[in-house]
Design a protein around this motif. Structure first.
Motif, PDB file in Angstrom:
ATOM      1  N   ASP A 212       0.818  -1.221   0.000  1.00 41.02           N
ATOM      2  CA  ASP A 212       0.000   0.000   0.000  1.00 41.02           C
ATOM      3  C   ASP A 212       0.847   1.265   0.000  1.00 41.02           C
ATOM      4  OD1 ASP A 212       0.921   0.265   2.621  1.00 41.02           O
ATOM      5  OD2 ASP A 212      -1.007  -0.178   3.552  1.00 41.02           O
ATOM      6  N   ARG A 213       2.167   1.118   0.169  1.00 39.79           N
ATOM      7  CA  ARG A 213       3.127   2.221   0.172  1.00 39.79           C
ATOM      8  C   ARG A 213       2.913   3.181   1.345  1.00 39.79           C
ATOM      9  NH1 ARG A 213       5.344   3.239  -5.023  1.00 39.79           N
ATOM     10  NH2 ARG A 213       5.407   1.264  -6.175  1.00 39.79           N
ATOM     11  N   ILE A 214       2.164   2.768   2.357  1.00 34.30           N
ATOM     12  CA  ILE A 214       1.851   3.636   3.494  1.00 34.30           C
ATOM     13  C   ILE A 214       2.378   3.056   4.797  1.00 34.30           C
ATOM     14  CG2 ILE A 214      -0.020   4.627   4.891  1.00 34.30           C
ATOM     15  CD1 ILE A 214      -1.675   4.704   2.321  1.00 34.30           C
ATOM     16  N   HIS A 215       2.137   1.765   5.009  1.00 31.10           N
ATOM     17  CA  HIS A 215       2.491   1.139   6.282  1.00 31.10           C
ATOM     18  C   HIS A 215       3.849   0.446   6.186  1.00 31.10           C
ATOM     19  CE1 HIS A 215      -1.942   1.454   6.418  1.00 31.10           C
ATOM     20  NE2 HIS A 215      -1.721   1.725   7.689  1.00 31.10           N
ATOM     21  N   PRO A 216       4.722   0.675   7.153  1.00 28.52           N
ATOM     22  CA  PRO A 216       6.053   0.060   7.119  1.00 28.52           C
ATOM     23  C   PRO A 216       5.990  -1.466   7.137  1.00 28.52           C
ATOM     24  CG  PRO A 216       5.995   1.869   8.697  1.00 28.52           C
ATOM     25  CD  PRO A 216       4.575   1.621   8.276  1.00 28.52           C
ATOM     26  N   ASN A 217       6.904  -2.092   6.385  1.00 28.23           N
ATOM     27  CA  ASN A 217       7.039  -3.541   6.445  1.00 28.23           C
ATOM     28  C   ASN A 217       8.015  -3.892   7.577  1.00 28.23           C
ATOM     29  OD1 ASN A 217       9.638  -3.038   5.440  1.00 28.23           O
ATOM     30  ND2 ASN A 217       9.093  -3.552   3.334  1.00 28.23           N
ATOM     31  N   LYS A 218       8.472  -5.138   7.609  1.00 28.13           N
ATOM     32  CA  LYS A 218       9.336  -5.563   8.714  1.00 28.13           C
ATOM     33  C   LYS A 218      10.594  -4.698   8.802  1.00 28.13           C
ATOM     34  CE  LYS A 218       7.943 -10.446   8.434  1.00 28.13           C
ATOM     35  NZ  LYS A 218       8.419 -11.824   8.169  1.00 28.13           N
ATOM     36  N   ASP A 219      11.227  -4.457   7.662  1.00 27.13           N
ATOM     37  CA  ASP A 219      12.449  -3.654   7.667  1.00 27.13           C
ATOM     38  C   ASP A 219      12.141  -2.207   8.041  1.00 27.13           C
ATOM     39  OD1 ASP A 219      13.996  -5.835   6.920  1.00 27.13           O
ATOM     40  OD2 ASP A 219      13.767  -5.436   4.774  1.00 27.13           O
ATOM     41  N   GLY A 220      11.026  -1.707   7.550  1.00 26.08           N
ATOM     42  CA  GLY A 220      10.637  -0.345   7.881  1.00 26.08           C
ATOM     43  C   GLY A 220      10.349  -0.175   9.359  1.00 26.08           C
ATOM     44  N   GLN A 221       9.747  -1.191   9.958  1.00 25.48           N
ATOM     45  CA  GLN A 221       9.435  -1.120  11.387  1.00 25.48           C
ATOM     46  C   GLN A 221      10.705  -0.999  12.231  1.00 25.48           C
ATOM     47  OE1 GLN A 221       6.569  -0.878  12.954  1.00 25.48           O
ATOM     48  NE2 GLN A 221       5.054  -1.421  11.416  1.00 25.48           N
ATOM     49  N   VAL A 222      11.772  -1.637  11.786  1.00 31.43           N
ATOM     50  CA  VAL A 222      13.043  -1.551  12.515  1.00 31.43           C
ATOM     51  C   VAL A 222      13.546  -0.111  12.522  1.00 31.43           C
ATOM     52  CG1 VAL A 222      15.462  -2.269  12.536  1.00 31.43           C
ATOM     53  CG2 VAL A 222      13.662  -3.949  12.045  1.00 31.43           C
ATOM     54  N   ILE A 223      13.427   0.570  11.389  1.00 34.49           N
ATOM     55  CA  ILE A 223      13.874   1.960  11.299  1.00 34.49           C
ATOM     56  C   ILE A 223      12.978   2.868  12.131  1.00 34.49           C
ATOM     57  CG2 ILE A 223      14.226   3.902   9.734  1.00 34.49           C
ATOM     58  CD1 ILE A 223      14.947   1.846   7.568  1.00 34.49           C
ATOM     59  N   VAL A 224      11.661   2.625  12.070  1.00 31.71           N
ATOM     60  CA  VAL A 224      10.734   3.413  12.888  1.00 31.71           C
ATOM     61  C   VAL A 224      11.070   3.229  14.366  1.00 31.71           C
ATOM     62  CG1 VAL A 224       8.334   3.730  13.582  1.00 31.71           C
ATOM     63  CG2 VAL A 224       8.887   3.365  11.176  1.00 31.71           C
TER      64      VAL A 224
END
Length: 239
Positions: A212-224
């Motif tokens: 959806d290009r909005i919600h972070p995936n697993k890798d994105g969650q680590v950065i958040v």
């Protein structure tokens, strides 16, 4: 995050929607004898469980971004924070009180229920859905302020953290600036720590988000989680 990447992410927000789904079955109980447990080991388990319940709580209160939309809860950024806390020798219990689709008005109505249990740190992440629905920003500001006030009135020693968000540029420059300033001003007024932009270095980056290009995936969650940790860590004490 560059201004270009931020604008890409903010433009994508316009098409966003949020869904919450969950299920689970309780495991069957087995007797202590079947597991070879003695009275001493049972006492140890009870003591360990009690200690966990007695740990000071860090409550993350937000929408689908906090809930970890589209992922198993273990990959949400609050769970990533719990992993950091455990690995670094801190003694806190992280509570994920994220609810997909939540607005600031909904959070204001829900906060009393969340405050039933004591908390030492409260992280507020709301406002994005207000923008998506075109709510008046005066109401958004009032609701965020009311939530922070409610938590501090209930727990005067609580440490507050406010997670900043951004409005999509199609809302207009004045609206975008006003929305950003809500978080900056409330952080000063309510004496809270501020995460300038929760999705810094994640928003708008295809490889770090779900389809959806909005919600972070697993890798994105680590950065958040790292974005949050930079602000949260100085507030914690090793015990």
């Amino acid at each position: 995050m560059t201004i270009t990447m931020r604008n890409i992410f903010l433009a994508l927000l316009v098409t966003g929607f949020f869904v919450l789904n969950g299920c689970g079955d309780a495991p069957q109980e087995a007797s202590a004898a079947e597991h070879g447990m003695t009275e001493d080991t049972i006492d140890e388990e009870v003591t360990s469980s009690s200690e966990k319940k007695d740990r000071p709580r860090i409550v993350f209160f937000g929408n689908s971004l906090t809930a970890g939309y589209g992922l198993d809860e273990q990959y949400s950024f609050p769970s990533q924070i719990q992993h950091k806390i455990d690995s670094l020798g801190y003694n806190y219990e992280v509570v994920n009180a994220g609810l997909s689709g939540e607005t600031t008005a909904g959070g204001r109505n829900r906060i009393d229920w969340v405050m039933e249990q004591p908390m030492e740190v409260f992280v507020l992440e709301l406002g994005g859905n207000d923008v998506l629905r075109g709510f008046e920003l005066t109401a958004t500001r009032e609701n965020l302020a009311a939530i922070l006030d409610a938590v501090r009135n209930k727990y005067p020693e609580v440490k507050l953290v406010l997670a900043g968000m951004e409005a999509p540029p199609n809302m207009g420059e004045a609206y975008t600036q006003e929305f950003r300033e809500i978080y900056q001003e409330l952080a000063v007024e309510k004496k809270t720590a501020l995460i300038p932009f929760l999705l810094a270095d994640v928003g708008g980056i295809k490889e770090l988000n779900l389809p959806d290009r909005i919600h972070p995936n697993k890798d994105g969650q680590v950065i958040v989680a790292n974005n949050v940790w930079q602000v949260l860590a100085p507030l914690l004490e090793k015990r």
